[in-house]
Motif scaffolding. Structure first.
Motif, PDB file in Angstrom:
ATOM      1  N   ASP A  53      58.685  25.057 -87.805  1.00  0.00           N
ATOM      2  CA  ASP A  53      57.531  24.467 -87.059  1.00  0.00           C
ATOM      3  C   ASP A  53      57.310  23.692 -87.762  1.00  0.00           C
ATOM      4  OD1 ASP A  53      55.160  24.325 -86.423  1.00  0.00           O
ATOM      5  OD2 ASP A  53      54.486  26.391 -86.775  1.00  0.00           O
ATOM      6  N   GLN A  97      57.434  25.949 -92.345  1.00  0.00           N
ATOM      7  CA  GLN A  97      57.009  24.679 -91.892  1.00  0.00           C
ATOM      8  C   GLN A  97      56.316  23.789 -92.545  1.00  0.00           C
ATOM      9  OE1 GLN A  97      53.866  27.850 -92.688  1.00  0.00           O
ATOM     10  NE2 GLN A  97      53.874  29.308 -90.896  1.00  0.00           N
ATOM     11  N   ARG A  99      54.339  20.162 -92.916  1.00  0.00           N
ATOM     12  CA  ARG A  99      53.234  19.407 -92.099  1.00  0.00           C
ATOM     13  C   ARG A  99      52.978  18.073 -92.536  1.00  0.00           C
ATOM     14  NH1 ARG A  99      54.200  22.627 -88.244  1.00  0.00           N
ATOM     15  NH2 ARG A  99      52.168  24.883 -88.448  1.00  0.00           N
TER      16      ARG A  99
END
Length: 253
Positions: A53, A97, A99
Motif C-alpha cells: 500500500d 505501508q 508513505r
C-alpha cells in the motif's frame, strides 16, 4: 506494528517572498536517483500474499530467494515553505505501508522502493502515484496504479492489472490468465506461452497483444480505430482473447 520515520531537515535560512516565488516557478524537482546512500529494511511476512500500500513512490517488485520482505528505499526531499518532508515504512500483518509526506507550499520530493519478496508469495499492489514494475513472480499478481505506468516482466502466475492514468506493458510472460486495463493509456501484452484467457481493454489508447503460434477464439473491436487480427482464429478454441479499445487501434498478432 514496526514504524520508522525519517525527517529531512532543511537548512535554516531567511528567504524572502521573491526567492520563494523564483523557486516555485523554476520547476526544480527532486530525484530519488540522487540518493547515493539508500536505506534498507527487512520485514517478516505473515501470510502467503504480500499487499503493498503505497503513495507517491515508484515501486520495483521482484521475486528473490529470501524468507522475509526486503525493502531498499531511495529518497530525496526538500521544502522552502512548509513542514519538513517525511518518509515512512511499516509492516502491519501482511501489508507493507509506504508513505511520503511532502505537503510544503514550495516542496519537491521523490521516492523509489525496491521490494524483494519470497518466490512463493503472491503480490497485491495499490499505488496512488508512481510507476510500478514487477518482475520474476511465479504466483498471482494484482496491481493497481492510480497515476503511473504498470510494467510486468517474466511472470507465470495469473495477472490482474489496472492503470487509471498510465500505460500497461506486459513483457515476456508465461501467465495463462491476464486481465489488463487502462483508463487512459495504451495496453501492450507480449506472451511466451499460449494463454487460457486474455482480457485487454483501454478507454483511451491503443491495445496490442502478441501471442505464440496457436488457434484462438478472438473478439477484437475499437470504438475509434483500426482492428488487425493476424493470429489463426477458431471459435471453438478454449484459448480466449478479448481485446477492446474505446479510442485507439487494436492489434492481435
Amino acid at each position: 506494528m514496526s514504524v520508522r520515520t525519517v525527517r529531512i531537515h532543511r537548512p535554516v535560512a531567511v528567504l524572502g517572498a521573491a526567492l520563494a516565488a523564483v523557486v516555485l516557478l523554476s520547476g526544480c524537482g527532486a530525484s530519488a536517483g540522487d540518493d547515493d546512500d539508500p536505506e534498507k529494511r527487512s520485514f517478516p511476512l505473515q501470510g502467503r500474499t504480500l499487499t503493498i500500500d503505497s503513495d507517491d513512490s515508484a515501486l520495483d517488485v521482484v521475486a528473490a530467494d529470501v524468507d522475509e520482505v526486503r525493502v531498499t528505499r531511495w529518497f530525496e526531499g526538500s521544502t522552502v515553505l512548509g513542514e519538513d518532508p517525511e518518509v515512512t515504512w511499516a509492516m502491519d500483518g501482511d501489508t507493507l505501508q509506504l508513505r511520503v509526506n511532502c505537503d510544503g507550499f514550495v516542496s519537491a520530493c521523490s521516492a523509489r522502493h525496491r521490494i524483494e519478496v519470497p518466490r512463493e508469495a503472491g503480490v497485491r499492489v495499490l499505488n496512488k502515484d508512481g510507476e510500478v514494475t514487477a518482475e520474476g513472480l511465479r504466483t498471482a499478481v494484482r496491481i493497481r496504479s492510480d497515476d503511473g505506468r504498470v510494467t510486468v516482466k517474466d511472470t507465470s502466475g495469473p495477472l490482474e492489472l489496472r492503470a487509471a492514468d498510465g500505460a500497461v506493458d506486459v513483457v515476456d510472460v508465461d501467465s495463462r490468465r491476464i486481465d489488463a486495463r487502462s483508463d487512459d493509456g495504451r495496453v501492450r501484452l507480449g506472451l511466451r506461452t499460449v494463454p487460457d484467457r486474455v482480457e485487454a481493454h483501454s478507454e483511451d489508447g491503443a491495445v496490442s497483444v502478441d501471442l505464440p503460434d496457436g488457434a484462438y477464439k478472438v473478439a477484437a473491436s475499437s470504438g475509434d480505430g483500426s482492428v488487425d487480427v493476424g493470429v489463426k482464429r477458431d471459435d471453438s478454441s478454449t484459448h480466449i482473447v478479448n481485446v477492446r479499445s474505446e479510442d485507439g487501434g487494436v492489434e492481435v498478432n
